[in-house]
Design a protein around this motif. Sequence first.
Motif, mmCIF file in Angstrom:
data_model
loop_
_atom_site.group_PDB
_atom_site.id
_atom_site.type_symbol
_atom_site.label_atom_id
_atom_site.label_comp_id
_atom_site.label_asym_id
_atom_site.label_seq_id
_atom_site.Cartn_x
_atom_site.Cartn_y
_atom_site.Cartn_z
ATOM 1 N N GLU A 107 -5.032 -11.324 -72.728
ATOM 2 C CA GLU A 107 -4.682 -9.940 -72.403
ATOM 3 C C GLU A 107 -5.852 -9.198 -71.747
ATOM 4 N N LEU A 108 -7.045 -9.714 -71.917
ATOM 5 C CA LEU A 108 -8.218 -9.077 -71.326
ATOM 6 C C LEU A 108 -8.480 -9.516 -69.889
ATOM 7 N N MET A 109 -7.844 -10.598 -69.466
ATOM 8 C CA MET A 109 -8.153 -11.151 -68.148
ATOM 9 C C MET A 109 -7.806 -10.199 -67.013
ATOM 10 N N GLU A 110 -6.660 -9.563 -67.071
ATOM 11 C CA GLU A 110 -6.294 -8.603 -66.020
ATOM 12 C C GLU A 110 -7.241 -7.408 -66.025
ATOM 13 N N THR A 111 -7.622 -6.950 -67.209
ATOM 14 C CA THR A 111 -8.553 -5.830 -67.313
ATOM 15 C C THR A 111 -9.902 -6.186 -66.692
ATOM 16 N N ILE A 112 -10.360 -7.388 -66.971
ATOM 17 C CA ILE A 112 -11.651 -7.816 -66.433
ATOM 18 C C ILE A 112 -11.571 -7.970 -64.916
ATOM 19 N N ARG A 113 -10.484 -8.555 -64.421
ATOM 20 C CA ARG A 113 -10.328 -8.757 -62.972
ATOM 21 C C ARG A 113 -10.314 -7.446 -62.210
#
Length: 125
Positions: A107-113
Amino acid sequence: MPFYLEIIICVSLLTGGAFLLIGSYGLVRLPDIYMRLHSPTKASTLGITGVLVASMIFQSHLKGFLSIQELLITLFLLITAPVAANMIAKTALHFRTKPIDKTQGQELMETIRDRKSTKPPHTPR
Protein backbone atom coordinates in the motif's frame (compact mmCIF):
# COMPACT_ATOMS: atom_id res chain seq x y z
CA MET A 1 51.79 -20.62 10.85
CA PRO A 2 50.53 -20.97 14.43
CA PHE A 3 47.63 -23.34 14.99
CA TYR A 4 45.39 -20.66 16.55
CA LEU A 5 45.69 -18.51 13.40
CA GLU A 6 44.73 -21.49 11.27
CA ILE A 7 41.66 -22.05 13.44
CA ILE A 8 40.64 -18.37 13.24
CA ILE A 9 41.10 -18.36 9.45
CA CYS A 10 39.15 -21.60 9.03
CA VAL A 11 36.27 -20.38 11.21
CA SER A 12 36.17 -17.08 9.34
CA LEU A 13 36.19 -18.84 5.95
CA LEU A 14 33.50 -21.31 6.99
CA THR A 15 31.30 -18.56 8.42
CA GLY A 16 31.77 -16.40 5.35
CA GLY A 17 31.14 -19.34 3.05
CA ALA A 18 27.95 -20.23 4.92
CA PHE A 19 26.66 -16.66 4.63
CA LEU A 20 27.55 -16.58 0.92
CA LEU A 21 25.72 -19.86 0.36
CA ILE A 22 22.65 -18.60 2.22
CA GLY A 23 22.74 -15.31 0.29
CA SER A 24 23.05 -17.10 -3.04
CA TYR A 25 20.23 -19.47 -2.17
CA GLY A 26 18.04 -16.53 -1.14
CA LEU A 27 18.79 -14.71 -4.38
CA VAL A 28 17.60 -17.71 -6.37
CA ARG A 29 14.73 -18.76 -4.13
CA LEU A 30 12.98 -15.52 -3.18
CA PRO A 31 10.10 -14.73 -5.54
CA ASP A 32 10.25 -11.00 -6.38
CA ILE A 33 12.82 -8.23 -6.65
CA TYR A 34 11.78 -6.51 -3.43
CA MET A 35 12.44 -9.66 -1.41
CA ARG A 36 15.57 -10.55 -3.36
CA LEU A 37 17.27 -7.34 -2.29
CA HIS A 38 17.80 -8.74 1.20
CA SER A 39 20.04 -11.62 0.14
CA PRO A 40 22.86 -9.74 -1.58
CA THR A 41 22.81 -6.79 0.78
CA LYS A 42 22.81 -8.68 4.05
CA ALA A 43 23.92 -12.29 3.80
CA SER A 44 26.35 -11.91 0.93
CA THR A 45 27.93 -8.79 2.43
CA LEU A 46 28.52 -10.66 5.69
CA GLY A 47 29.86 -13.62 3.73
CA ILE A 48 32.39 -11.69 1.72
CA THR A 49 33.41 -9.85 4.89
CA GLY A 50 34.22 -13.19 6.54
CA VAL A 51 36.30 -14.29 3.55
CA LEU A 52 38.15 -10.96 3.43
CA VAL A 53 38.86 -11.05 7.18
CA ALA A 54 40.39 -14.51 6.74
CA SER A 55 42.46 -13.21 3.84
CA MET A 56 43.56 -10.19 5.87
CA ILE A 57 44.72 -12.40 8.76
CA PHE A 58 46.56 -14.76 6.40
CA GLN A 59 48.26 -11.97 4.42
CA SER A 60 49.19 -10.11 7.61
CA HIS A 61 50.89 -13.25 8.92
CA LEU A 62 52.78 -13.81 5.65
CA LYS A 63 53.94 -10.20 5.28
CA GLY A 64 54.69 -9.65 8.94
CA PHE A 65 52.64 -6.44 9.13
CA LEU A 66 48.96 -5.53 8.93
CA SER A 67 47.51 -5.97 5.45
CA ILE A 68 44.97 -3.21 4.88
CA GLN A 69 43.96 -3.93 1.27
CA GLU A 70 41.32 -6.44 2.41
CA LEU A 71 40.10 -4.02 5.07
CA LEU A 72 39.63 -1.31 2.45
CA ILE A 73 37.76 -3.72 0.15
CA THR A 74 35.49 -4.70 3.05
CA LEU A 75 34.76 -1.08 3.95
CA PHE A 76 34.01 -0.24 0.32
CA LEU A 77 31.66 -3.21 0.08
CA LEU A 78 29.86 -2.34 3.33
CA ILE A 79 29.33 1.21 2.11
CA THR A 80 28.27 0.49 -1.46
CA ALA A 81 26.00 -2.57 -1.02
CA PRO A 82 23.15 -0.71 0.74
CA VAL A 83 23.38 2.18 -1.73
CA ALA A 84 23.17 -0.21 -4.68
CA ALA A 85 20.18 -2.01 -3.12
CA ASN A 86 18.44 1.32 -2.60
CA MET A 87 18.98 2.27 -6.24
CA ILE A 88 17.68 -1.13 -7.41
CA ALA A 89 14.56 -0.74 -5.26
CA LYS A 90 13.95 2.79 -6.57
CA THR A 91 14.34 1.58 -10.14
CA ALA A 92 11.88 -1.27 -9.54
CA LEU A 93 9.39 1.20 -8.06
CA HIS A 94 9.89 3.62 -10.96
CA PHE A 95 9.25 0.90 -13.54
CA ARG A 96 6.25 -0.28 -11.50
CA THR A 97 7.56 -3.80 -11.06
CA LYS A 98 4.74 -5.80 -9.53
CA PRO A 99 5.42 -7.56 -6.22
CA ILE A 100 3.84 -10.87 -5.31
CA ASP A 101 0.84 -10.90 -3.00
CA LYS A 102 2.94 -11.84 0.07
CA THR A 103 5.17 -8.78 -0.15
CA GLN A 104 4.47 -6.47 2.76
CA GLY A 105 4.00 -2.71 2.42
CA GLN A 106 2.38 -2.78 -1.00
CA GLU A 107 0.00 0.00 0.00
CA LEU A 108 3.00 2.29 0.41
CA MET A 109 4.38 1.72 -3.08
CA GLU A 110 2.06 4.17 -4.85
CA THR A 111 2.70 6.77 -2.15
CA ILE A 112 6.45 6.38 -2.53
CA ARG A 113 6.29 6.51 -6.35
CA ASP A 114 4.15 9.65 -6.46
CA ARG A 115 5.69 11.70 -3.66
CA LYS A 116 7.23 15.03 -4.44
CA SER A 117 10.67 16.17 -3.42
CA THR A 118 10.87 18.16 -0.20
CA LYS A 119 13.72 20.27 -1.54
CA PRO A 120 12.82 23.70 -2.92
CA PRO A 121 13.12 24.05 -6.69
CA HIS A 122 16.51 25.07 -8.01
CA THR A 123 16.73 28.77 -8.81
CA PRO A 124 19.52 29.84 -11.16
CA ARG A 125 21.58 32.87 -10.24
